[in-house]
Scaffold this active site. Structure first.
Site, PDB file in Angstrom:
ATOM      1  CG  ASN A  43      -0.466  -0.117   2.494  1.00 56.08           C
ATOM      2  OD1 ASN A  43       0.716  -0.404   2.654  1.00 56.08           O
ATOM      3  ND2 ASN A  43      -1.273   0.130   3.494  1.00 56.08           N
ATOM      4  CB  CYS A  70      -2.276   0.506   8.661  1.00 52.39           C
ATOM      5  SG  CYS A  70      -0.906   1.655   8.477  1.00 52.39           S
ATOM      6  CD  GLU A 109       4.825  -0.018  12.867  1.00 52.55           C
ATOM      7  OE1 GLU A 109       3.628   0.267  13.061  1.00 52.55           O
ATOM      8  OE2 GLU A 109       5.737   0.404  13.579  1.00 52.55           O
ATOM      9  CD  GLU A 117       8.500   0.300  10.773  1.00 57.88           C
ATOM     10  OE1 GLU A 117       7.669   0.866  10.043  1.00 57.88           O
ATOM     11  OE2 GLU A 117       9.106  -0.738  10.452  1.00 57.88           O
TER      12      GLU A 117
END
Ligand code: NAP
Length: 485
Positions: A152, A286, A251, A464
């Site tokens: 994505n 997300c 993630e 991150e």
């Protein structure tokens, strides 16, 4: 359109799969083949891990400043090529070109940020409780990292992992999503041109993720798995990584609440909701809003304004100028989005706009779904419990702050959340009570390089970006020195 024929990147060389097999990369807007890449598997992954292992000592032994300087060169070259990289992102992922440009520009920023952070991987000199002893704490790179990324954000998901890993002194074997390997290989080309030592960064492409993933999990040279993708796959990888107790950072999926109180700046809240629901990869992000909670007193007015804006969204192939929403990535995603809408409708939801696949004209060959707003939605519907990953906005109403907090947290996910209000006390109370790794207050722009990003609950492990991003790739060592008499 010329089909891009690219090889994978191992040990500083461009190579084919051992079998000579390839697979096709398709444009989700047209179904046309846009790239052909090697169909690698376990043996290529093993080779990549071995060369990454051999390269580790030299790379980790360089000064952080010298590593940072190489990262800066990647940053410069990537910035020169933003348009070319964005065209690739649009081709293989489908997102509109202007959005792809924003993505690539943001992705580059991780090299810039972590080039600097490399020099700040400080240790500590801890006051010793013993007169004759000294206590040092130092940080060292973990070793070979296996990085697995989704489709994505074909550029950002790659740079957000490899920039901190390389800055920390780790070497990397990257497995990009099979739908979007071209952008990852174009980043590898830049790293190659900058002159990184062979083996420090490697990319293995393959149509089947399992053999590559299994090798990364089973090979003892790999010390860390850094994964972005679905929660289900994250759990499988965690089980695999447990056998050798590898480090992991994950993630994963989200189910973001977007909350609008009646004291919010109304127009900003409507704009923000449209942007974070629809204008990020057609809702396939997300951190996209998944459930819109609007305070009852303004729900009618909000819905009207929101629906008007949604009707005006321009949907079409990402290469066409002015498009805001492109296709979904594939048939499976389109089917899941359709199923969620059908399920909601069958349980009493009402479609205010959209609610169907787009099939006419330039939509005919792609995976287009109309931007959709659902009303009369309840928390039990799948559309509220699952990650939608598409351009569908369910609107729910709430009365009180207390009730809202409880409902917003009622999910296994905990990645992003958004809250619109001008009442400072309320902002503080709600932001602190939301069980999410990110709370956007009157802000739907998401995160930035300088802050850590990651999930609570089943949305992930580790962070991150930010100062914390590089720590994920480092071990902490305590050195106890008994001073010679
Ligand atoms: P996915 O199916 O989990 O795939 C992600 C990556 O894992 C791809 O490279 C995939 O390879 C690979 N993979 C799948 N099964 C594997 C296995 N058994 N072993 C090793 N690798 C495996 O997710 P996706 O559909 O690409 O991405 C969408 C998901 O990612 C959503 O849930 C979204 O929320 C999440 N996401 C999270 C974040 C975040 O920062 N938290 C950011 C972006 C996306 P193939 O491509 O070959 O299948």
């Amino acid at each position: 359109m010329a089909v891009k024929r690219v090889k994978m990147y191992l040990d500083g060389q461009w190579v084919e799969a051992d079998s000579g097999k390839t697979f096709e990369v398709k444009d989700p807007a047209t179904g046309e083949v846009v790239g052909i890449v090697p169909d690698g598997g376990a043996s290529e992954t093993r080779k990549a891990i071995e060369v990454a292992y051999r390269a580790f000592k030299g790379w980790a032994g360089m000064t952080p400043k010298a590593r940072g300087e190489l990262l800066r060169k990647v940053d410069s070259l990537m910035r020169e090529r933003v348009d070319a990289l964005a065209r690739l992102v649009t081709l293989e992922n489908g997102k509109p070109f202007e959005e792809a440009k924003k993505e690539v520009t943001f992705a580059v920023g991780y090299f810039d940020w972590f080039a600097e952070e490399a020099r700040r991987t400080y240790g500590e000199l801890v006051p010793s409780p013993f007169a004759g002893k000294r206590l040092w704490v130092i940080r060292q790179p973990i070793g070979v990292v296996g990085a697995i990324t989704p489709w994505n954000f074909p550029a950002t998901m790659v740079t957000r992992k490899i920039a901190p890993a390389l800055a920390a002194g780790c070497t990397v074997v990257l497995k990009p999503a099979s739908a979007t390997p071209l952008t990852a290989l174009a980043i590898a080309e830049i790293i190659h041109q900058v002159g990184f030592p062979a083996g420090v960064f490697n990319v293995v492409t393959g149509a089947r993720s399992r053999p590559i993933g299994d090798e990364l999990l089973q090979n003892p040279f790999v010390k860390k798995i850094a994964f972005t993708g679905s929660t289900d796959v994250g759990k499988q990888l965690m089980e695999g990584a447990a056998k050798q107790l590898k480090h992991v950072s994950f993630e994963l999926g989200g189910n973001a609440p977007f909350i609008v109180f009646d004291d919010a700046d109304f127009d900003e809240a409507v704009e923000g909701a449209v942007a974070i629901k629809f204008l990020r990869v057609a809702g396939q992000s997300c951190i996209c809003a998944n459930r819109l909670y609007v305070q009852e007193t303004i729900a009618e007015r909000f819905t009207e304004a929101f629906v008007e804006k949604v009707k005006a969204i321009k949907v079409g192939p990402g290469v066409e100028p002015g498009m805001q929403v492109g296709p979904l990535i594939n048939e499976e995603t389109l089917k899941k989005v359709s199923d969620l809408v059908e399920d909601a409708v069958s349980h009493g939801a009402k479609v205010a706009v959209g609610g169907k696949r787009l099939t006419e004209g330039w939509y005919a060959k792609g995976f287009f779904y109309a931007p959709t707003v659902l009303l009369n939605v309840t928390a039990e519907m799948r559309v509220c419990r699952e990650e939608i990953f598409g351009p569908v906005a369910p609107i729910l109403r709430f009365r009180t702050e207390e009730e809202l907090i409880q409902r917003a947290n009622e999910t296994i996910f905990g990645l992003a959340s958004y809250l619109y209000s001008r009442n400072l006390g309320r902002i503080m109370r709600v932001a602190e009570a939301l069980e999410y790794g990110l709370v956007g207050v009157n802000d739907a722009a998401g995160y930035t390089h300088e802050i850590p990003f990651g999930g609570y609950k089943e949305s992930g492990l580790g962070r991150e970006g930010g100062r914390q991003g590089i720590e994920e790739y480092m071990e902490v060592k305590s050195i106890v020195v008994n001073l010679p008499k």
